[in-house]
Design an enzyme around this catalytic site. Structure first.
Site, mmCIF file in Angstrom:
data_model
loop_
_atom_site.group_PDB
_atom_site.id
_atom_site.type_symbol
_atom_site.label_atom_id
_atom_site.label_comp_id
_atom_site.label_asym_id
_atom_site.label_seq_id
_atom_site.Cartn_x
_atom_site.Cartn_y
_atom_site.Cartn_z
ATOM 1 N N SER A 190 -7.212 3.008 -1.123
ATOM 2 C CA SER A 190 -5.917 2.544 -1.615
ATOM 3 C C SER A 190 -5.505 3.321 -2.860
ATOM 4 O O SER A 190 -4.536 4.060 -2.848
ATOM 5 C CB SER A 190 -5.976 1.045 -1.933
ATOM 6 N N HIS B 133 0.740 1.703 1.795
ATOM 7 C CA HIS B 133 1.804 2.404 1.076
ATOM 8 C C HIS B 133 2.260 3.650 1.827
ATOM 9 O O HIS B 133 3.367 4.131 1.621
ATOM 10 C CB HIS B 133 1.378 2.741 -0.363
ATOM 11 N N SER C 231 -6.015 9.304 -0.095
ATOM 12 C CA SER C 231 -5.478 7.991 0.259
ATOM 13 C C SER C 231 -5.549 7.713 1.750
ATOM 14 O O SER C 231 -5.266 8.579 2.577
ATOM 15 C CB SER C 231 -4.018 7.895 -0.190
#
Length: 489
Positions: free
Chosen positions: A349, A214, A333
């Site tokens: 994650s 992401h 993250s």
């Protein structure tokens, strides 16, 4: 560009007290101690050897094997079998595993997961197979209420109590943007801050690193300081879907990219191989927001349904993750999940909860990320990289009387106290005035350390970190120090 600028140590910059968890022989295998290789008694194994044995038994037993897990107390591998065939049981026992017969096969459990995907895919839910209970465990976060809760609950109930269970999480599932050894990218809405996971060598031989997918989707060019020039460019990124990982190549082919995790106080853990996670094993996570924490793997092949960050009514589903009870918060993250003996396990994650109340955290398996990108762990032949004085991205990190820098388990608290008053480890460009992870006493992974031994960690709080903006619903990237107003992802 000086080589030191890109020698970002893997994992994190926040040093914690009592880092005496580095005990390379603590779980040494005791195979063959009895001298009787024909005995059917279960072998005593360290977690990595148990993982290898589980893989071997999967090939030997095939569909008769219904999962396995590591009994960390007995240091044994427990395998589930669904066949009453004595030959299967004999083979597993001969290999050194503890065998137990269960009702649900791997195929049964996968079918249950497919039903959940079809009927219960709503933001804030996750499910994974728990080999200890031989069931699929479904977790719903605090946002799953009303009709959504009824939908999930009825789906789980339809599967039967012997196939699936449902539990509630007090937090909210979200991606943990920023953290670890900080990497930054300037985007339209401000600064995105993520974490470097593991340095690798790309398929074409160039130096690169893995981070969360992401992060790679959010931005393409990354720097080792908030206002610095980009030092790396996203080559591949996967999120959502079959994973959450990015391969980011350093722009300078001569970049030194050490294969290690920086645990603070000048201590590093060399990363020598990528390993598959085993349910029940102890793992460690490093991040700049919450520092070093450890816990156990609780599930494999987890599916997580994050609320979409681009569509208010959408869901970002990620498959194939590792589920753990290792805490994490916004700012962790992309960071490193690793084993005590230097195995790269995962990339942070997302999840729910925090490091006060606990929660669930999910990780991208490193083995799957390497396979998908064609990368390999290693330094790309660039040597060991820069030392503690040359670690970019750390900012002016005040170590603040950090007890426990020694990796010697026999060192007393007094012996370890010399690591204090570390005002920055030199030449650390980046996040600026990071004063530590903030009063993280007792975060040591050494179970023999007493509360008194741990109380000296004193990491001078979060400094002047006033938050870096809205991070997937969480305000503030703690530990960024004096960096107010960054938008984050």
């Amino acid at each position: 560009m000086p080589k030191r600028k890109a020698a970002i140590a893997v994992g994190g910059v926040a040093a914690l007290g009592a880092a005496a968890f580095l005990l390379p022989n603590a779980n040494a295998s005791q195979d063959g101690a009895s001298g009787d290789t024909s005995a059917a008694a279960p072998k005593v194994l360290k977690a990595s050897d148990a993982s290898d044995l589980a893989s071997q038994l999967q090939k030997i037993l095939g569909d008769a094997l219904a999962g396995s897990y590591y009994d960390s107390n007995a240091k044994q591998l427990v395998v589930n079998v669904v066949s009453g065939d004595n030959n299967v049981i004999v083979q597993a026992k001969k290999a050194g595993a503890v065998v137990r017969q269960v009702k649900n096969s791997t195929a049964d459990l996968r079918a249950a997961a497919k039903t959940l995907k079809a009927k219960a895919t709503v933001p804030g839910t996750a499910w994974a197979v728990d080999p200890k209970t031989d069931k699929v465990v479904v977790t719903a976060d605090s946002t799953v209420t009303g009709a959504k809760w009824d939908r999930v609950q009825s789906t789980v109930k339809s599967l039967g109590s012997d196939m699936a269970t449902l539990k509630k999480s007090s937090g909210k599932f979200k991606t943990f943007v920023s953290g670890g050894d900080a990497i930054f990218s300037q985007v339209q809405n401000g600064t995105v801050r993520c974490s470097l996971g593991f340095n690798v060598t790309a398929k074409d031989g160039s130096p690169a690193f893995l981070t969360a997918g992401h992060c790679g989707v959010a931005a393409k060019d990354w720097s080792d300081s908030e206002t610095g020039q980009p030092i790396a460019t996203v080559d591949q990124a996967t999120f959502p879907g079959d994973g959450d990982f990015s391969l980011v190549k350093y722009n300078d082919a001569n970049t030194q990219a050490p294969s290690e995790v920086n645990t603070g106080n000048g201590q590093t853990v060399p990363i020598t191989q990528a390993v598959d996670a085993t349910v029940g094993e102890t793992v460690f996570r490093m991040g700049s927001t919450t520092g070093l924490h450890n816990g156990q793997v609780t599930g494999l092949d987890a599916t997580v349904n994050f609320q979409s960050e681009t569509d208010p009514n959408g869901v970002d589903t990620v498959n194939g993750l590792i589920q753990t009870n290792v805490c994490a918060e916004a700012g962790d993250s992309g960071g490193s999940l690793f084993t005590q003996d230097g195995g790269a396990v995962g990339l942070t994650s997302g999840g729910s909860g925090d490091c006060t109340a606990g929660g669930e955290t999910f990780f991208q398996p490193v083995t799957a990320a390497l396979q998908a990108t064609g990368a390999t762990l290693g330094d790309a032949g660039a040597g060991a990289g820069a030392g503690a004085g040359d670690q970019a991205g750390g900012g002016q990190q005040a170590g603040g009387d950090q007890v426990g820098g020694s990796a010697d388990p026999s060192a007393s608290a007094g012996d370890q106290a010399g690591a204090g008053d570390q005002s920055g480890a030199g030449d650390q460009s980046g996040a600026g005035d990071q004063s530590g992870a903030g009063d993280q006493s007792g975060a040591t992974a050494d179970p023999s350390a007493t509360a008194g031994d741990q109380s000296g960690a004193g990491q001078s709080g979060a400094g002047d970190a006033s938050g870096t903006g809205e991070q997937a619903g969480d305000n503030g990237q703690a530990g960024n120090g004096n960096q107010s107003g960054n938008s984050g992802e």
